[in-house]
Scaffold this motif. Structure first.
Motif, PDB file in Angstrom:
ATOM      1  N   ILE A  11      21.367  68.994  62.600  1.00 21.07           N
ATOM      2  CA  ILE A  11      19.982  68.915  63.441  1.00 21.07           C
ATOM      3  C   ILE A  11      19.475  70.202  64.124  1.00 21.07           C
ATOM      4  N   LEU A  12      20.637  70.835  64.492  1.00 19.32           N
ATOM      5  CA  LEU A  12      20.406  72.320  65.237  1.00 19.32           C
ATOM      6  C   LEU A  12      19.467  73.026  64.268  1.00 19.32           C
ATOM      7  N   LEU A  13      20.058  73.166  63.082  1.00 17.19           N
ATOM      8  CA  LEU A  13      19.459  74.183  61.973  1.00 17.19           C
ATOM      9  C   LEU A  13      17.985  73.791  61.777  1.00 17.19           C
ATOM     10  N   ILE A  14      17.704  72.341  61.883  1.00 23.17           N
ATOM     11  CA  ILE A  14      16.296  71.820  61.354  1.00 23.17           C
ATOM     12  C   ILE A  14      15.574  72.309  62.797  1.00 23.17           C
ATOM     13  N   CYS A  15      15.990  72.200  63.947  1.00 22.52           N
ATOM     14  CA  CYS A  15      15.118  72.493  65.319  1.00 22.52           C
ATOM     15  C   CYS A  15      14.839  73.956  65.105  1.00 22.52           C
ATOM     16  N   LEU A  16      15.970  74.487  64.955  1.00 23.38           N
ATOM     17  CA  LEU A  16      15.718  76.201  64.842  1.00 23.38           C
ATOM     18  C   LEU A  16      14.792  76.652  63.870  1.00 23.38           C
TER      19      LEU A  16
END
Length: 123
Positions: A11-16
């Motif tokens: 989730i964090l990597l997609i947002c970044l």
């Protein structure tokens, strides 16, 4: 041993990645998403988030003073948000995360009010 949550990391990597893509788009084309609050008010009301895109572009150029000019509150809250995200990734610091969210909401609401008062130098 701290265990990293894979789903949260995704989730964090997609947002970044989405944030980085938007940053590149604004840096290379000058296109940006206009603030809906400011647009609907005819440019008379500034929301607490107004200036975030310009602040992030300034940070990308390593111009912290300019980033602080565009949105000092968001820039001041970023270290707390990064710490809270780190705790969230490792499923730690639940109280810190809760306090960070609560304080951020209050600070942003107050900033939204103060930045729209007709007083110098905010006006």
């Amino acid at each position: 041993m701290l265990r990293l949550h894979r789903k949260r990391t995704k989730i964090l990597l997609i947002c970044l990645a989405a944030g980085l893509a938007y940053l590149c788009l604004t840096l290379w084309t000058g296109f940006g998403i206009p603030c809906p609050v400011r647009t609907l008010s005819g440019g008379h009301i500034h929301c607490p988030g107004c200036g975030i895109s310009r602040a992030m572009k300034s940070l990308a150029r390593l111009d912290v003073a300019d980033a602080f000019y565009w949105n000092p509150v968001i820039l001041s809250l970023i270290p707390f948000w990064i710490t809270a995200i780190g705790f969230w990734l490792f499923d730690r610091g639940k109280r810190f995360r809760s306090v960070t969210v609560g304080v951020s909401i209050v600070v942003l609401l107050l900033y939204g009010i103060v930045r729209n008062l007709p007083i110098w130098p905010l006006y």
